[in-house]
Write an enzyme that holds these catalytic residues in place. Sequence first.
Site, PDB file in Angstrom:
ATOM      1  N   LEU A 100      47.651  36.066  47.267  1.00  0.00           N
ATOM      2  CA  LEU A 100      47.419  36.500  48.649  1.00  0.00           C
ATOM      3  C   LEU A 100      48.486  37.504  49.075  1.00  0.00           C
ATOM      4  CD1 LEU A 100      45.238  35.822  50.731  1.00  0.00           C
ATOM      5  CD2 LEU A 100      46.866  34.296  51.835  1.00  0.00           C
ATOM      6  N   GLY A 101      48.552  38.618  48.351  1.00  0.00           N
ATOM      7  CA  GLY A 101      49.395  39.733  48.762  1.00  0.00           C
ATOM      8  C   GLY A 101      48.605  40.668  49.661  1.00  0.00           C
ATOM      9  N   ILE A 148      46.562  43.064  48.903  1.00  0.00           N
ATOM     10  CA  ILE A 148      45.173  43.214  48.473  1.00  0.00           C
ATOM     11  C   ILE A 148      44.390  41.935  48.726  1.00  0.00           C
ATOM     12  CG2 ILE A 148      43.665  43.548  46.465  1.00  0.00           C
ATOM     13  CD1 ILE A 148      45.868  45.427  45.344  1.00  0.00           C
ATOM     14  N   ARG A 162      44.893  43.041  36.893  1.00  0.00           N
ATOM     15  CA  ARG A 162      45.130  43.686  35.599  1.00  0.00           C
ATOM     16  C   ARG A 162      44.287  42.957  34.567  1.00  0.00           C
ATOM     17  NH1 ARG A 162      47.136  47.771  37.698  1.00  0.00           N
ATOM     18  NH2 ARG A 162      49.315  48.403  37.477  1.00  0.00           N
ATOM     19  N   ASP A 202      37.213  45.810  37.125  1.00  0.00           N
ATOM     20  CA  ASP A 202      37.717  47.174  37.225  1.00  0.00           C
ATOM     21  C   ASP A 202      38.857  47.401  36.241  1.00  0.00           C
ATOM     22  OD1 ASP A 202      37.846  49.804  38.545  1.00  0.00           O
ATOM     23  OD2 ASP A 202      39.801  49.119  39.288  1.00  0.00           O
ATOM     24  N   HIS A 211      38.784  51.275  36.044  1.00  0.00           N
ATOM     25  CA  HIS A 211      40.106  51.165  36.677  1.00  0.00           C
ATOM     26  C   HIS A 211      40.253  52.223  37.779  1.00  0.00           C
ATOM     27  CE1 HIS A 211      44.504  49.742  35.944  1.00  0.00           C
ATOM     28  NE2 HIS A 211      44.284  49.986  37.225  1.00  0.00           N
ATOM     29  N   GLU A 225      42.452  49.503  27.727  1.00  0.00           N
ATOM     30  CA  GLU A 225      41.897  50.585  28.537  1.00  0.00           C
ATOM     31  C   GLU A 225      42.130  51.936  27.860  1.00  0.00           C
ATOM     32  OE1 GLU A 225      43.271  50.290  32.584  1.00  0.00           O
ATOM     33  OE2 GLU A 225      42.342  48.332  32.861  1.00  0.00           O
ATOM     34  N   ILE A 274      40.315  42.736  40.040  1.00  0.00           N
ATOM     35  CA  ILE A 274      40.880  44.047  40.364  1.00  0.00           C
ATOM     36  C   ILE A 274      42.411  43.985  40.240  1.00  0.00           C
ATOM     37  CG2 ILE A 274      39.032  45.083  41.705  1.00  0.00           C
ATOM     38  CD1 ILE A 274      41.835  43.091  43.321  1.00  0.00           C
TER      39      ILE A 274
END
Length: 316
Positions: free
Chosen positions: A154-155, A157, A234, A258, A281, A263, A232
């Site tokens: 819960l930062g 984002i 890593r 995402d 991403h 990657e 979303i």
Amino acid sequence: MSQKPAVLLSHPMIGPMQPVLEGAYEVHRFWDHADPAAFLAGPGQAVRAIVHAGEFRLDPAVLGQMKNLGLIANVSVGYDGVDVPWCRANGIEVTHSRGLNADDVADHAVGMLIAGWRGIVEGDQMVRAGTWTLTDRMRPRASLRGKKAGIVGLGHIGEAVGRRLEAFGMTVNWWGHREKPGAPWPMAASLLDLARDTDALMVCCRASPQTEKLISAEVIDAVGPRGAVINISRGQVVDEEALIAALKAGRLGLAGLDVFAQEPTPAERWADVPNTVLTPHSAGGTVDSIPLMVASCLENLRCFFAGEPLPTPVAD
């Protein structure tokens, strides 16, 4: 000999920053040097700051050879490729673009959830392929209203995601490694408890050794065949092999990703994986957020070289 302070661009992805840096700094590009050891022993000795994209690993063995290095300025919000404790122990400050793309990432996360939950991608493909029939309308999807969202981390984002899902009529709960006094929603007793009691698990936590494959096979199975996992954060935060196996076996309803373990992720890896919404991403990069992140990085550089307090140091 140039009197400008020397800075190093660490990765080609941030190469476009070179023109905005050259007025104030002597700019080196690490990928230009076929012999990195020669660069580190020569021009690298003058480098005082690295401009970095935080998802890529910076090897402390390399950093330790730049004796005048004092700052790693991440253009990105994430900084999981930087060993922050090592940097601090060696007198190197680390900054990032704290919270500047949270709204854009949250929009993207919710968009992937809606696209998967309501079958928007499949519907688009059906219309384009000419396989749409009127009987398809008699196989309706479930609404999001009244469903449960579980947010992991819960930062900035995570909060932005929660507020958006709340507006869709979803009940929001969350879990993280640390309690957050004053959080707007209840914190679950454990990640597994959160997964068991959610319809959509939204993975928003920071990548770290502590969160490696945090979303394990057990957590994925707890979300279940009618639930969704949206990542979303890593790629390494989710056990990707377990996720793919669960989707193929029908033990997980759908996934929106995402970010990936590798990657770019190989296309063939996902060719036969059902019920997925995949994006490259791109959640955090918009024409609105990128200039803000670049400006934040430039201000951290300016303050470092001016001997002023850094605006957005990494907090932990």
